[in-house]
Design an enzyme around this catalytic site. Structure first.
Site, short mmCIF file in Angstrom:
data_model
loop_
_atom_site.label_atom_id
_atom_site.label_comp_id
_atom_site.label_asym_id
_atom_site.label_seq_id
_atom_site.Cartn_x
_atom_site.Cartn_y
_atom_site.Cartn_z
N GLY A 1 0.82 -1.22 0.00
CA GLY A 1 0.00 0.00 0.00
C GLY A 1 0.85 1.26 0.00
O GLY A 1 0.69 2.12 -0.83
N PHE A 2 1.72 1.41 1.02
CA PHE A 2 2.67 2.52 1.12
C PHE A 2 2.01 3.89 1.17
O PHE A 2 2.64 4.90 0.89
CB PHE A 2 3.67 2.47 -0.04
CG PHE A 2 4.27 1.13 -0.26
CD1 PHE A 2 5.10 0.58 0.71
CD2 PHE A 2 4.02 0.40 -1.41
CE1 PHE A 2 5.66 -0.68 0.52
CE2 PHE A 2 4.57 -0.86 -1.60
CZ PHE A 2 5.39 -1.40 -0.64
N ILE B 1 10.36 -4.79 19.68
CA ILE B 1 10.27 -5.45 18.38
C ILE B 1 9.46 -6.73 18.56
O ILE B 1 9.88 -7.65 19.28
CB ILE B 1 11.67 -5.75 17.82
CG1 ILE B 1 12.46 -4.45 17.66
CG2 ILE B 1 11.57 -6.50 16.50
CD1 ILE B 1 11.84 -3.44 16.73
N ASN C 1 8.28 -9.08 16.15
CA ASN C 1 8.73 -10.23 15.37
C ASN C 1 10.01 -9.84 14.63
O ASN C 1 9.96 -9.14 13.62
CB ASN C 1 7.66 -10.66 14.38
CG ASN C 1 8.05 -11.92 13.61
OD1 ASN C 1 9.14 -12.46 13.76
ND2 ASN C 1 7.14 -12.41 12.78
N THR D 1 10.06 -10.32 10.54
CA THR D 1 9.36 -9.36 9.69
C THR D 1 9.79 -7.93 9.96
O THR D 1 9.73 -7.08 9.07
CB THR D 1 7.84 -9.50 9.86
OG1 THR D 1 7.50 -9.43 11.26
CG2 THR D 1 7.34 -10.84 9.31
N GLY E 1 6.45 2.41 15.62
CA GLY E 1 6.33 2.10 14.20
C GLY E 1 7.67 1.84 13.56
O GLY E 1 8.67 2.49 13.89
N GLU F 1 8.18 2.87 8.27
CA GLU F 1 8.62 4.03 7.49
C GLU F 1 10.00 4.55 7.84
O GLU F 1 10.68 5.15 7.00
CB GLU F 1 7.58 5.15 7.63
CG GLU F 1 6.28 4.78 6.93
CD GLU F 1 5.10 5.65 7.31
OE1 GLU F 1 4.71 6.50 6.50
OE2 GLU F 1 4.55 5.46 8.41
#
Length: 738
Positions: free
Chosen positions: A247-248, A597, A599, A602, A669, A672
């Site tokens: 998506g970004f 963190i 996982n 990923t 997050g 990004e």
């Protein structure tokens, strides 16, 4: 009925959060069992194909539909004369009015090339496409302006999701009193996010309720927009989006979803609309080009007295969207005089939108490149300069930082990268024909959270199900939430099933702003914790299970105000061939402070993916608009260049411990921050290799040649096309394209 397991029955499992787990849906994806929006079957499905304007500005004078309606399989042609009316008089989920591009077929005006002028609906996709391409539309063409410059007379400040202008202190006085001054302009080009999965939506009416199967970044977002556009009760709309192929920032509410709903309403049968790759360059949004002016003033010891960061981006004439590039300076560095401003220029172009690290990605290039130039002027190591200017509170907000471990990122990154062995003088290292250089830059991105709801159910078979309207756009969110729920319940992950992507599960934050996993995990943890407490009492589980629902609105509202961000340090080594202008990134290292963190598997994918995007931003990505047509030249993935496997050698990402004892979630997050600062680190490394500053992205071979001079070939550097020197090759590290 059975009784739920408690902690007294079996030992508590080892924590799932913090250990590497493959994606829970990975097998379905690689075997094709996972269906994306354009693949979900429906009975009696019709297909819509958008016809886009071929002029950049004007009015539709006529549309010849008779011949198209007579073509095989064609069911309808919707345009501004017969399409359902929609409303745009509302404020959307993100606190901004909707982009009028979503309100398709409402008038005869054409504000840019590629504006939707009609939807052709047919029995098959092939019939719809053939008919749409045969549709003749007549225009009254008007002069258009697509030329972006930072000095455009119509540039004006726009707030966006942050104030347009911030000011403190006397900028001119502090610059005049500074021992070292940087006063430079930096530019970034128009860039497009093209996720692997094209945009697709299917709409149908079922029992008086609208259902949309879509590829989006948040069902809650889409349901709210569609309900407002079509004046529907939100309860009368259901949006599903189980699997999303990227998506970004581009997969919000777009013209194809609205067109599909219109067609389904008119025909009273399911209608699917899928965008082509070329259509995505007009209808899926993009990152605006920017012109940024940075002025820095510092004392002899490198401490900032003045910081000014002004940015200009473009927007469309129908909707104001700002790329807030100057916002990054409001977090990173303080000065006695601190001025920032974001302005926009309205042009006859499609509306830009959010694109991975909006504002921070282009803004960090300008700011971090300018910091590097200041370090050179002051004769101070670039890392040391940044550490000397670490603020103790938000430079603009004045709020305390809820953790700011940037210095630790730099120290660990410098140790692992071998920064101490670096000779700061440029154009000294050479391997064969390649000039080598290293560079660094800082990174930050906000770590916010938004209210979300979730339900967790205990079943009689000792399994648990989680329902939340999250969106996994490829980040591994579904797996992360499985691990979070398992730990909150005190059970192994294999006993937890997470269902996402359905608006019927209740409102939840979108996958955007690096807030998705943080927001969803909060809601899941709250519901799972309450359920575990109930089960610990020995409650019997009925056949339908026991369900607990959470809503984090109050908890998030009670958070103490603070500057909450992820931080990172980027390092890059490049090789530059001064004879050809070729730039190769030989290795990159990113060290991040990004909270807990969930996982590592990923998470590393996300960091590395962002850094690779930074390589692409620094060296390749550039959309060019044709002044005559108003459109993007080469609007496909053949004409729009991105980094490929051959461009990506060693890219490593890691993180340091980053705990905030006052944060009940601890997750920040990571989607990004990987791109932030990456392009600046590469540009700074190119300067170190060549002695030439590149302030305009991308750093193309022709720009390298123009900066150094085609004839400036000395020593053992040969003209383009000559073979490698003796000793060049992988065994000596002399061929970075190995």
């Amino acid at each position: 009925m059975t009784t739920a397991p408690t902690g007294t029955r079996t030992p508590a499992p080892a924590p799932a959060v913090g250990t590497a787990h493959t994606r829970v849906e990975g097998r379905d994806k690689v075997t094709g069992a996972a269906r994306y929006a354009g693949e979900v079957p429906f009975a009696d499905l019709a297909y819509g194909w958008l016809a886009l304007s071929t002029v950049a500005r004007g009015r539709i004078s006529a549309i010849d539909t008779d011949a198209v309606l007579a073509m095989p399989g064609v069911l309808a042609v919707l345009d501004h004369r017969n399409a359902p009316r929609v409303s745009t008089d509302y404020i959307g989920l993100l606190g901004i009015p909707p982009d009028p591009t979503c309100a398709v077929f409402q008038h005869d005006r054409v504000p840019h090339l590629g504006w939707p002028v009609a939807l052709v609906v047919a029995e098959t996709s092939e019939q719809a496409r053939e008919a749409a391409e045969a549709l003749v539309v007549h225009y009254e063409q008007q002069p258009h302006d697509v030329e972006f410059t930072g000095e455009h007379p119509d540039a004006h400040p726009v707030d966006g999701h942050m104030p347009a202008v911030t000011e403190k202190g006397d900028l001119d006085a502090e610059l005049a009193a500074s021992a070292a001054v940087v006063d430079e302009e930096y530019t970034t080009p128009e860039e497009h996010h093209n996720p692997m999965e094209p945009h697709a939506a299917t709409a149908r009416w079922e029992g008086g309720r609208l259902e949309v199967v879509d590829s989006n970044q948040g069902a809650t977002w889409v349901i709210g927009e569609l309900a407002n556009l079509f004046s529907l009760d939100p309860a009368a709309v259901r949006v599903r989006s189980e699997h999303v192929g990227g998506g970004f920032g581009s997969k919000g509410v777009r013209a194809h979803q609205v067109a599909a709903v219109m067609a389904a309403t008119v025909l009273q049968r399911p209608v699917r609309v899928v965008l082509t790759r070329r259509q995505m360059f007009s209808l899926a949004g993009y990152r605006s080009p920017t012109t940024q002016h940075v002025r820095l003033g510092a004392d002899t010891d490198g401490r900032l007295r003045a910081l000014e960061h002004r940015s200009v981006s473009l927007t469309s004439t129908v909707h104001e969207f700002v790329e807030p590039s100057a916002g990054v300076a409001r977090v990173m560095y303080d000065a006695d005089a601190h001025h920032t401003a974001n302005r926009v220029v309205p042009l006859d172009v499609p509306t830009p939108t959010f694109m991975r690290a909006p504002g921070e990605a282009p803004g960090s290039f300008a700011l971090e490149a300018a910091l590097d130039e200041l370090a050179e002027k002051c004769g101070i190591d670039p890392i040391e300069l940044r550490l000397r200017n670490e603020p103790d509170k938000g430079p603009v907000s004045g709020l305390p930082f809820a953790g700011r471990n940037l210095a630790a990122c730099f120290r660990e990154g410098a140790r692992r990268f071998g920064w101490a062995d670096r000779d700061p003088r440029p154009r000294l290292r050479r391997e064969g024909r390649w000039l080598l250089g290293t560079g660094t830059a800082a990174a930050s991105f906000p770590a916010g959270a938004a209210p979300s709801t979730a339900t967790v159910t205990a079943h009689p078979d000792d399994t648990f199900s989680v329902r939340i309207a999250a969106a996994d756009i490829g980040t591994g969110a579904r797996t992360a939430l499985t691990l979070v729920a398992a730990d909150a319940l005190g059970v192994p992950p294999k006993r937890v099933r997470v269902r996402i992507g359905d608006s019927d599960f209740g409102p939840a934050m979108i996958a955007g702003g690096s807030m998705g996993t943080r927001s969803w995990a909060w809601a899941v943890t709250a519901a799972a914790g309450e359920l575990r407490d109930r089960l610990a009492l020995g409650t019997d589980i009925p056949a339908e299970g026991i369900t607990v629902r959470s809503d984090t609105t109050a908890a998030i509202g009670a958070l103490a105000p603070a500057e909450r961000h992820s931080f990172g340090a980027q390092f890059a080594e490049v090789a530059v061939d001064p004879a050809t202008g070729e730039v190769r990134v030989r290795r990159m290292l990113g060290v991040f402070a990004a909270g807990r963190i969930v996982n590592p598997l990923t998470a590393r994918n996300q960091f590395v993916g962002g850094m690779i995007w930074g390589i692409s931003m620094a060296l390749h990505e550039e959309a060019v608009r044709d002044r005559a047509s108003g459109g993007v030249v080469g609007a496909d993935l053949a004409g729009y260049h991105v980094a490929t496997n051959a461009d990506v050698l060693r890219v490593e990402a890691d993180w340091i411990e980053d705990l905030d004892p006052n944060d009940p979630v601890g997750i920040k997050g990571i989607g990004e921050i990987g791109i932030v600062g990456a392009a600046a680190a590469i540009a700074n490394a190119v300067w170190h290799a060549t002695g030439t500053r590149h302030r305009n992205l991308p750093i193309r071979p022709d720009r390298v040649l123009a900066a150094s001079g085609d004839s400036e070939v000395s020593g053992d550097v040969r003209a383009s096309g000559s073979g490698p020197l003796p000793g060049d090759g992988p065994e000596t590290g002399g061929a970075p394209d190995a």
